[in-house]
Design a protein around this motif. Structure first.
Motif, mmCIF file in Angstrom:
data_model
loop_
_atom_site.group_PDB
_atom_site.id
_atom_site.type_symbol
_atom_site.label_atom_id
_atom_site.label_comp_id
_atom_site.label_asym_id
_atom_site.label_seq_id
_atom_site.Cartn_x
_atom_site.Cartn_y
_atom_site.Cartn_z
ATOM 1 N N CYS B 6 33.885 49.098 33.894
ATOM 2 C CA CYS B 6 34.623 47.872 33.562
ATOM 3 C C CYS B 6 34.548 47.657 32.059
ATOM 4 O O CYS B 6 33.455 47.467 31.521
ATOM 5 C CB CYS B 6 34.048 46.659 34.295
ATOM 6 S SG CYS B 6 34.814 45.121 33.739
ATOM 7 N N HIS B 8 35.337 45.220 30.377
ATOM 8 C CA HIS B 8 34.945 43.852 29.998
ATOM 9 C C HIS B 8 33.438 43.659 30.121
ATOM 10 O O HIS B 8 32.811 43.061 29.270
ATOM 11 C CB HIS B 8 35.694 42.832 30.860
ATOM 12 C CG HIS B 8 37.175 42.913 30.685
ATOM 13 N ND1 HIS B 8 37.823 42.397 29.602
ATOM 14 C CD2 HIS B 8 38.135 43.491 31.455
ATOM 15 C CE1 HIS B 8 39.126 42.627 29.691
ATOM 16 N NE2 HIS B 8 39.346 43.293 30.818
ATOM 17 N N CYS B 9 32.869 44.189 31.216
ATOM 18 C CA CYS B 9 31.420 44.067 31.417
ATOM 19 C C CYS B 9 30.669 45.164 30.668
ATOM 20 O O CYS B 9 29.472 45.050 30.444
ATOM 21 C CB CYS B 9 31.072 44.156 32.901
ATOM 22 S SG CYS B 9 31.743 42.781 33.853
ATOM 23 N N HIS B 60 37.880 43.498 38.613
ATOM 24 C CA HIS B 60 36.435 43.458 38.854
ATOM 25 C C HIS B 60 36.103 42.219 39.680
ATOM 26 O O HIS B 60 35.540 41.246 39.181
ATOM 27 C CB HIS B 60 35.696 43.457 37.513
ATOM 28 C CG HIS B 60 34.258 43.841 37.646
ATOM 29 N ND1 HIS B 60 33.403 43.937 36.581
ATOM 30 C CD2 HIS B 60 33.518 44.168 38.741
ATOM 31 C CE1 HIS B 60 32.198 44.290 36.992
ATOM 32 N NE2 HIS B 60 32.248 44.424 38.309
ATOM 33 N N CYS B 64 33.425 40.268 36.650
ATOM 34 C CA CYS B 64 34.015 39.353 35.682
ATOM 35 C C CYS B 64 35.394 38.862 36.093
ATOM 36 O O CYS B 64 35.980 38.028 35.426
ATOM 37 C CB CYS B 64 34.121 40.059 34.338
ATOM 38 S SG CYS B 64 35.184 41.518 34.413
HETATM 39 ZN ZN LIG Z 1 33.763 43.371 34.718
#
Ligand SMILES: [Zn+2]
Lengths: 1015, 99
Positions: B6, B8-9, B60, B64
């Motif tokens: 991911c 973002h994470c 996700h 997130c």
């Molecule tokens: Zn994420």
């Protein structure tokens, strides 16, 4: 000790630990370290199964998961396990085993009568015989019973199972010589290593040849020090009794560890799992899965006492069992020679018939020195014996071509072992999409040694075709060093001396089916797949009947479809088919395997996800209140909701009738906490709602709510619910109970992918609020008793308003909305106050006889009003117009909301749409089955033209008759507005073999003008 | 069951944390009413569905909640990379992807 026991130095049975067990009700002796198979062989048991189709006597053939015959029912009652292979069952004291085949008895099997079934059951028997499908039900029972194969336990499983999720840098599958060496090298390099071996101890083939020499010491000593070192390394875990049964995407290895199966039932720890499923994500996977010897195919090769040659060796050296006194070995290769010498040295009379005319001189010297009678250029035409092998007829083979050129001696024996070569255990490599390739020199499907190094999968040892021990070890060292460098490591020290005492290998003969001088099908039956009774003649027949693809031949003959997954039979079957087709083996097809490598019990796959812990259960904050009032519950998704609240002596119908009438005429109360709730904030929420809902939201002022229809881009209804305006930049959306998560993801997708410019923030608040719906003409009076700061008067607090205030002393949002058509207030409070407020409403309502009701009454009340349940009355193909809900669509909104354009698609806008209607049966007491088909005439013979189906159907206590909602082709135009019955409004609902006359009406049965909710 | 990264994470996580979001880079037409049925039908229903490399979206769900872009081989489940929606668009365009 039985006369079949031999004290072999290096054997892994402990003669100081005798055990007793029972087989088919008779007591037998064995020793610790035995398998059920080795113990039965030591007791002289030869026949322990009947074959699947012909009822032929069968015995043990192998030593592990390749065993096709010795399928056992282990233990009884709740602990019983069907179809375990005796070769894989570790013996323990008191073990109870039964045969699974043979009907009515093992001694007398009906199918064996005079070859009766043989003539009737050629390849493709089932396809040919049961083309007429009406015959199958008559014969299914008797055929299944005759086929045998164990019985599933009928009691709940008393044992528990466990899952372990883990990561490793290197997972090594197989703890034989190559696997151990790979583990040592990776372990010494400091990597996190997991070594899996399906047997009770590591060693693989070394356990069967403990006297081989590695680096100047005996294999048994090398093995002991290797295992000892691995156990001393903290970064290495060795899991024995652990079978890696699947290899999935990105090196996910699934393995089942037997924790207690090898213990007497009384000794098993009740608080410990029986088996554990390991899900291991590995950076690198090393397949060191070895190879399984395949037998040669010859006449009567299924008589008990005939095994693979390696099985005879393993039973002798590992288990101290000489399966026979006079042993005949038949081979095409060098692999049997060590075992031949060992058997002769152990006191057996051994004749070794090699199909080759030129054999390995070094091996010949060794076996002759041990007293083996070697005959070259001979094949077995057929074996003699019925319930146990008594001998074999040899024939002289041509030196090159596989044809008979002369007669041979007849040899007496009481055990016979054959070897057609080794078949690498390529199964796991195939699971993840890898394809082994055919190695014509080694006569085997092999895994390439670098495997699929790009994906992190490597092969070492026999699985790659390196059948010689020294070659395998040297290759393992080289490949493991490559693997280590791919992880930035190097093997710190030399692996030591890997020299062995094997002679250099000589070429094997390319032979699978030993010829008997007769045309195929005219001599003795020669079996390829023992478990499914597939003979060489069956494969010939399949080809004659024009099956050309190996995949078709396999399915037609059932080759390789048993619980042994063709571990012994696939290569022989492929080779025979290739010969008949006049093709090479790779041209016929490559072999492939799917998970699982060997059977895994459902309990292990389920782990803790069974019974009460099958999945998470969600309860509303008022759960205790409902339990205290004796509610019956029903699951709704993960939620458990009150279904109805029976009073003494009431059934569902009586309770629902009382609850419905209370809500319609007095006051009811329902727990609506499970509705999905999404809190939306930001300056553009109003515009966002305009885009994702069919309705218009521009005018909705703070303090007001609105029912919304959410559509997908096809214009079909996907969810519905009431959304309230809290402030200009703050809204609270409700969704269906089951749709909450899906709607949230849907909204996020649109916001993130298409409209990131909109200022919107979404939070799921489903669990934050508890909701009690107070419903009925007296609901205002009830609420007034515990709420003093909201003006509840009809003029101040109108339908579809909401107010903030204090209820039962806690802050509350009260919505004047209704899913019943009655005056109703939904009281929302912080979830922690839910139970308190529920009890306060019950107290306040006592003088009005407030009646709690559940989901069943909720459904009746809403159906009486024609309110839809998305997913019950709709199925993803219904537009708002199909539901006659044009009032909930804001066609004038400037933004083309989701789904709008699709209204104009020719199909959506066209005629013959199925539309929501009400149905009234002629007989008011008949409650139609939900799902009943709506048809035009009563006197139809199926298949009839279906106009639609009943989606919701109840008995309405308010109306004293049944009602139903249905979707019907052109339904809206069919509605009878004034109750006259003629022409198009008369239809039939067909279910359970009966057609009931129905009238098509409006779906709003109660209070059609909607006056009651506005009082 | 595979593993996704991911963006973002910043973590690799098991597939079960994610939800499939369909083929990436299918923009919603700006003026749906201007499209005829065929063009609108293409937007609604027509997907590449290749055997091989595929640009797709994943969300996700239990992390997130962000959507992101993955280039995955549908035949082998090999994954070439994960990107945020914007970065993924750049990578897609860079290899000549068309809308
Ligand atoms: Zn994420």
């Amino acid at each position: 000790m039985s006369s079949y026991r031999v004290r072999r130095p290096g054997a892994r049975v402990d003669f100081d630990k005798p055990l007793t067990f029972s087989f088919d009700g008779q007591a037998y002796d064995g020793f610790a370290g035995d398998t059920l198979a080795s113990a039965l062989l030591a007791n002289g048991t030869r026949m322990l199964a009947r074959s699947f189709k012909y009822g032929r006597p069968r015995g043990i053939i192998g030593t592990g998961p390749e065993e096709p015959n010795a399928l056992m029912q282990i233990e009884t009652g709740a602990h019983t396990i069907p179809n375990l292979k005796a070769t894989q069952v570790e013996l323990y004291d008191g073990l109870v085993a039964r045969r699974t085949t043979g009907w009515p008895t093992l001694e007398f099997d009906l199918k064996s009568l005079g070859g009766l079934f043989s003539r009737f059951m050629p390849a493709g028997f089932y396809y040919k015989t049961f083309q007429n499908q009406k015959l199958w039900p008559k014969f299914e029972h008797i055929i299944r019973q005759a086929a045998g194969y164990g019985s599933a336990p009928s009691e709940p499983d008393p044992e528990t199972y466990d899952h372990s999720h883990r990561h490793a840098q290197v997972v090594i599958v197989g703890g034989g010589a190559s696997g151990l060496l790979a583990a040592l090298l990776a372990g010494r390099a400091g990597l996190k290593v997991v070594l899996l071996d399906e047997q009770n101890e590591c060693g693989g083939w070394l356990l069967s040849s403990p006297h081989s020499v590695i680096g100047g010491e005996q294999a048994s000593a090398w093995l002991k020090s290797a295992v000892g070192e691995l156990q001393s390394l903290p970064n290495v875990q060795v899991l024995t009794r652990t079978s890696a049964f699947a290899l999935h995407d990105m090196n996910l290895v699934l393995a089942v560890e037997q924790l207690q199966d090898h213990l007497p039932i009384a000794d098993r720890a009740a608080h410990q799992p029986r088996q554990r499923l390991h899900r291991i994500r590995a950076e690198r996977v090393v397949l060191a899965t070895g190879a399984i010897e395949r037998p040669l195919v010859f006449g009567n090769n299924d008589v008990p006492g005939i095994m693979t040659a390696s099985a005879l060796t393993t039973y002798l050296n590992r288990y101290g069992v000489a399966v026979g006194k006079r042993i005949l070995l038949q081979t095409s290769n060098d692999h049997v020679y060590q075992g031949a010498a060992d058997l002769a040295r152990a006191g057996c009379e051994v004749v070794l018939a090699d199909t080759r005319t030129r054999i390995n001189p070094a091996w010949e010297k060794r076996v002759r020195a041990a007293g083996v009678d070697v005959r070259t250029g001979f094949g077995i035409a057929y074996a003699r014996g019925r319930r146990a092998v008594t001998g074999a007829q040899l024939v002289k083979l041509d030196a090159q071509r596989n044809v008979v050129v002369g007669s041979g001696p007849s040899i007496d024996c009481d055990a016979l072992g054959s070897s057609g070569g080794l078949s690498p255990t390529v199964h796991l490599y195939c699971h993840d999409g890898g394809r082994p390739h055919w190695d014509e020199e080694r006569l085997a499907f092999v895994v390439p040694e670098a495997g699929r190094a790009k994906s992190g999968i490597y092969g070492v040892g026999a699985v790659t075709g390196e059948f010689g021990l020294q070659n395998a070890l040297e290759q393992t060292e080289r490949i493991t060093r490559e693997l280590l460098s791919s992880l930035g490591k190097s093997a710190p020290t030399s692996s030591g001396n890997l020299k062995t005492d094997e002679p250099d290998a000589t070429p094997a003969r390319r032979i699978f089916r030993v010829p008997d001088g007769r045309a195929e099908g005219h001599g003795k039956k020669a079996f390829v797949d023992f478990q499914n009774d597939v003979s060489a003649a069956d494969i010939h027949l399949a080809v004659r009947e024009n099956y050309r693809s190996i995949e078709h031949i396999k399915r037609y003959t059932a080759l390789g479809f048993g619980t042994d997954q063709g571990k012994l039979s696939n290569v022989n079957g492929f080779a025979i088919a290739a010969d008949v087709l006049g093709k090479s083996i790779p041209e016929v097809g490559t072999t492939t395997y799917r998970p699982a490598y060997s059977p895994v019990t459902f309990g292990t796959l389920a782990g803790a996800h069974a019974g009460d812990t099958f999945e998470p259960r969600r309860y509303s904050p008022m759960q205790a209140a409902h339990v205290a009032r004796g509610a019956e519950f029903e699951p709704v998704g993960q939620w458990l909701r009150p279904w109805y609240f029976p009073q003494t002596g009431e059934d569902l119908h009586a309770a629902v009738r009382r609850e419905c009438l209370a809500a319609r005429r007095g006051v009811g109360i329902m727990d609506a906490s499970t509705l999905g709730k999404i809190d939306l904030r930001g300056k553009d929420v109003r515009e966002f709602l305009n885009r994702v809902y069919a309705n218009a939201w521009t005018q909705l002022a703070p303090g007001k709510c609105r029912y919304g229809l959410m559509l997908d881009e096809n214009g079909m209804v996907m969810d519905d619910g009431v959304t309230a305006c809290v402030a200009d930049n703050h809204f609270l959306m409700t969704t269906t109970t089951g749709g909450a998560a899906r709607v949230m993801t849907w909204l996020e997708k649109w916001h993130q992918t298409e409209w990131p410019d909109l200022d919107v923030y979404m939070t799921s608040v489903t669990d934050h609020w508890a909701t009690a719906a107070v419903v009925g003409p007296k609901s205002r009076q009830v609420l007034a008793k515990i709420c003093s700061d909201i003006d509840l008067s009809p003029s101040a607090f109108k339908f579809m308003d909401w107010r903030e205030g204090t209820v039962a002393g806690v802050p509350a949002r009260v919505f004047r909305i209704s899913f019943s058509g009655e005056l109703a207030f939904e009281v929302n409070v912080d979830a922690n106050y839910g139970h308190h407020v529920w009890e306060a409403l019950m107290d306040g309502g006592r003088e009005f006889d407030i009646t709690p009701y559940g989901t069943e009454t909720m459904h009746v009340l809403r159906a009486e009003k024609g309110f839809i349940i998305v997913g019950q009355d709709t199925d993803g193909s219904m537009t708002p117009l199909d539901l006659d809900m044009a009032w909930a669509v804001g066609m004038k909104k400037p933004f083309s909301f989701i789904g709008k354009r699709s209204f104009a698609r020719s199909d959506t806008a066209g005629p013959n749409r199925k539309q929501l209607v009400g149905l009234l049966t002629d007989d008011p007491q008949i409650v139609l089955a939900e799902g009943a088909q709506v048809i035009e005439r009563a006197d139809v013979t199926p298949p009839a033209a279906m106009l639609g189906h009943v989606t919701s159907s109840y008995y309405s206590p308010e109306l004293g008759r049944s009602i139903a909602l249905a979707v019907v082709r052109d339904g809206i135009a069919r509605r009878s507005e004034d109750g006259h019955k003629s022409g198009r409004d008369l239809l039939y609902a067909y279910a359970g073999g009966k057609a009931h006359k129905v009238t098509v009406v409006s779906p709003v049965f109660v209070d059609p003008k909607g006056d009651r909710q506005n009082v | 069951m595979f593993v996704l990264f991911c963006p973002h994470c910043g973590e690799k996580r098991e597939e079960e944390e994610f939800g499939y979001g369909g083929e990436a880079f299918i923009p919603r037409p700006a003026t749906p009413e201007a499209l005829d049925d065929e063009a609108w039908g293409d937007y609604l229903f027509m997907r590449k569905n290749p055997k091989g490399w595929h640009w797709e979206m994943w969300s996700h769900n239990t992390g997130c909640r962000k959507f992101f872009v993955v280039k995955r081989n549908t035949a082998t489940n090999a994954i070439a990379g994960s990107w945020t929606l914007a970065e993924g668009r750049k990578a897609y365009d860079a290899e000549g992807g068309s809308t």
